[in-house]
Design a protein around this motif. Structure first.
Motif: not given
Length: 111
Positions: A21-47
């Motif tokens: 959530l601390k990353l900016g628009e020019g940054d990139h996040v690489m969550p592992r699919k079907n793991f907790p980070l992926w699930d949290l990002i999918c549920k809070n995509l707008m954040l």
């Protein structure tokens, strides 16, 4: 270049959500699919402001990361109109080993 650093954050656990959530628009996040980070990002995509690049295994991680770093490098080169070296801040830990100390025996892996 100093003020325009881009971050690529790789993660898969719950503890990786807050840093994502601390990353900016020019940054990139690489969550592992079907793991907790992926699930949290999918549920809070707008954040999440960073661009999201999912991966599932080591081979896909390598492919996505190489493509991403190449794309970022090409963007930097084209925006500067000259080929410059891009500094990368990596943190490695070196464990000193005596020259005469043998490496541990490799474990067999079933195929």
């Amino acid at each position: 270049m100093e003020g325009k650093k881009k971050f690529i954050y790789l993660g898969d656990g719950n503890g990786d959500f807050c840093p994502s959530l601390k990353l900016g628009e020019g940054d990139h996040v690489m969550p592992r699919k079907n793991f907790p980070l992926w699930d949290l990002i999918c549920k809070n995509l707008m954040l999440v402001k960073a661009k999201i690049h999912e991966w599932t295994d080591g081979e896909e991680l390598e492919r996505v990361l190489l493509r991403l770093t190449n794309t970022i490098s090409m963007e930097e080169i084209s925006s500067n109109n000259s080929a410059q070296l891009i500094s990368v801040d990596c943190k490695f830990q070196t464990i000193p080993m005596s020259a005469h100390e043998a490496l541990p025996q490799a474990l067999p892996v079933p195929h």
